[in-house]
Write an enzyme that holds these catalytic residues in place. Structure first.
Site, mmCIF file in Angstrom:
data_model
loop_
_atom_site.group_PDB
_atom_site.id
_atom_site.type_symbol
_atom_site.label_atom_id
_atom_site.label_comp_id
_atom_site.label_asym_id
_atom_site.label_seq_id
_atom_site.Cartn_x
_atom_site.Cartn_y
_atom_site.Cartn_z
ATOM 1 C CE1 TYR A 32 1.060 -0.286 4.433
ATOM 2 C CE2 TYR A 32 -0.018 1.843 4.412
ATOM 3 C CZ TYR A 32 0.801 0.927 5.030
ATOM 4 O OH TYR A 32 1.368 1.216 6.245
ATOM 5 N NE ARG A 51 6.785 4.332 0.524
ATOM 6 C CZ ARG A 51 6.530 5.143 1.541
ATOM 7 N NH1 ARG A 51 7.491 5.429 2.401
ATOM 8 N NH2 ARG A 51 5.334 5.666 1.713
ATOM 9 N NE ARG A 100 -6.269 -19.683 3.362
ATOM 10 C CZ ARG A 100 -5.321 -20.482 3.831
ATOM 11 N NH1 ARG A 100 -5.267 -21.749 3.459
ATOM 12 N NH2 ARG A 100 -4.420 -20.019 4.684
ATOM 13 C CG HIS A 102 -0.007 -20.753 1.859
ATOM 14 N ND1 HIS A 102 -1.072 -21.521 2.252
ATOM 15 C CD2 HIS A 102 0.443 -20.131 2.984
ATOM 16 C CE1 HIS A 102 -1.270 -21.375 3.553
ATOM 17 N NE2 HIS A 102 -0.365 -20.526 4.024
ATOM 18 C CE LYS A 147 3.153 3.245 3.259
ATOM 19 N NZ LYS A 147 3.206 3.181 4.708
ATOM 20 C CD GLU A 179 9.989 1.479 10.252
ATOM 21 O OE1 GLU A 179 9.799 2.477 9.542
ATOM 22 O OE2 GLU A 179 9.909 0.313 9.823
ATOM 23 C CG LEU A 203 8.297 2.385 4.586
ATOM 24 C CD1 LEU A 203 8.043 1.205 3.654
ATOM 25 C CD2 LEU A 203 6.991 3.101 4.870
HETATM 26 N N1 PDD Z 1 2.898 4.901 7.365
HETATM 27 N N2 PDD Z 1 7.560 3.593 8.800
HETATM 28 C C1 PDD Z 1 6.449 2.875 8.736
HETATM 29 C C2 PDD Z 1 6.444 1.499 9.304
HETATM 30 C C3 PDD Z 1 5.290 3.419 8.163
HETATM 31 O O1 PDD Z 1 4.159 2.692 8.101
HETATM 32 C C4 PDD Z 1 5.329 4.747 7.658
HETATM 33 C C5 PDD Z 1 4.144 5.396 7.021
HETATM 34 C C6 PDD Z 1 6.534 5.459 7.743
HETATM 35 C C7 PDD Z 1 6.676 6.858 7.205
HETATM 36 O O2 PDD Z 1 6.649 6.865 5.807
HETATM 37 P P1 PDD Z 1 6.121 8.125 4.997
HETATM 38 O O3 PDD Z 1 6.956 9.276 5.415
HETATM 39 O O4 PDD Z 1 6.352 7.743 3.568
HETATM 40 O O5 PDD Z 1 4.671 8.315 5.327
HETATM 41 C C8 PDD Z 1 7.637 4.848 8.314
HETATM 42 C C9 PDD Z 1 1.698 5.426 6.760
HETATM 43 C C10 PDD Z 1 1.526 6.896 6.925
HETATM 44 C C11 PDD Z 1 0.525 4.615 7.261
HETATM 45 O O6 PDD Z 1 0.713 3.415 7.428
HETATM 46 O O7 PDD Z 1 -0.573 5.152 7.423
#
Ligand code: PDD
Length: 282
Positions: A32, A51, A100, A102, A147, A179, A203
């Site tokens: 996403y 990304r 379904r 895997h 992501k 993070e 991320l």
């Molecule tokens: N999340 N790290 C993680 C694990 C994240 O899910 C996100 C963003 C970030 C920051 O990335 P960015 O600056 O590109 O938003 C770092 C989004 C906002 C969410 O899951 O809603």
């Protein structure tokens, strides 16, 4: 009525019907993006498209919509997105095969869902007060650069923060800072800024990259390297960055004050540069 894009058509979000066999639902087999929209203008769209392409390639999903097509979906939704600020969420899953299993299905069209919602920016007053952060072990997998929509550890970490009255949970692994549940972390000590290197452990946030660029334009070097938990706990300043939280100053970590206990001067300079791009929050 919230407008949505659903695999080729635009319709009210409430009218989207997803198959129970969709692999996003059964396996969290998808990725996403979340982009910000300020006064109808999509922020850093190219970086988000890059990304998304990297995430899709990493898990071998063909979205059956090229980059220009994906950009068009974001632009269409931005037109009717809430003002002054909004986010657009897009997820792409490996689709809904007949059974379904895997293993990747031989034939299934990727499912793409996107919709906009209001972005409640952290206000100036909230920023000036600063925010609390709590810490927890990083229990996620080792491809945090993707992501992925498999977000259960992040959901638990976010809930942990909410219950503690904190803005976020910072996750620690092997004595190092990774993070937060949904944002990246910066530390400042004696005027030097550091942030964890963007490898498989985190991320690579779009606002992380932007904060690095803005700091460097201000003549503030940012070291991208491993950051030890001890450095976090001894920092003069901590900030977190994300699309939704923008650039937020942290003044408490667990039970201790961060630095002076007030948002710091380095954060303030980078925050002002950020606001000059997107406008000041109220
Ligand atoms: N999340 N790290 C993680 C694990 C994240 O899910 C996100 C963003 C970030 C920051 O990335 P960015 O600056 O590109 O938003 C770092 C989004 C906002 C969410 O899951 O809603």
């Amino acid at each position: 009525m919230t407008l949505a894009y659903w695999t080729g058509t635009y319709l009210p979000l409430d009218d989207v019907k997803v198959s129970p066999l969709d692999r996003g639902y059964l396996f969290a087999d998808g990725v996403y993006e979340v982009v910000a929209v300020y006064d109808g203008r999509i922020f850093e769209l190219d970086a988000h498209l890059d990304r998304l392409a990297r995430s899709l390639a990493a898990i071998r999903i063909d979205p059956s919509l090229d980059r220009a097509g994906i950009a068009t979906v974001f632009r269409q939704l931005a037109e009717t997105a809430p003002r002054p600020a909004a986010t657009i969420y897009m997820q792409v899953t490996r689709g809904a095969p007949a059974q379904r299993s895997h293993v990747f299905p031989a034939a299934a069209q990727a499912s793409i869902l996107a919709f906009a919602g209001p972005l409640k920016r952290l206000s100036r007053a909230q920023q000036e007060d600063g925010f609390a952060l709590v810490s927890a072990p990083d229990i996620r997998w080792l491809r945090c650069d993707i992501k992925s929509i498999a977000l259960l550890p992040s959901v638990l970490a976010a809930q942990n923060a909410a219950e503690a009255g904190a803005l976020e949970t910072v996750m620690l692994r092997g004595g190092l800072v990774s993070e937060c549940a949904a944002s990246n972390v910066f530390v400042v000590k004696d005027g030097r800024v550091a942030t964890p290197i963007a490898d498989h452990r985190i991320l690579d946030g779009i606002n992380r990259r932007l904060a690095i660029r803005l700091a460097e334009e201000l003549g503030i070097a940012v070291e991208q390297r491993d950051v030890a938990e001890a450095e976090l706990r001894g920092a003069d300043e901590i900030w977190i960055t994300s699309t939704t939280k923008e650039l937020a100053p942290i003044v408490r970590l667990d039970d201790a004050a961060v630095g002076s206990g007030r948002p710091g001067p380095v954060w303030r300079r980078v925050r002002d540069a950020f606001d000059s791009l997107v406008g000041r929050p109220e």
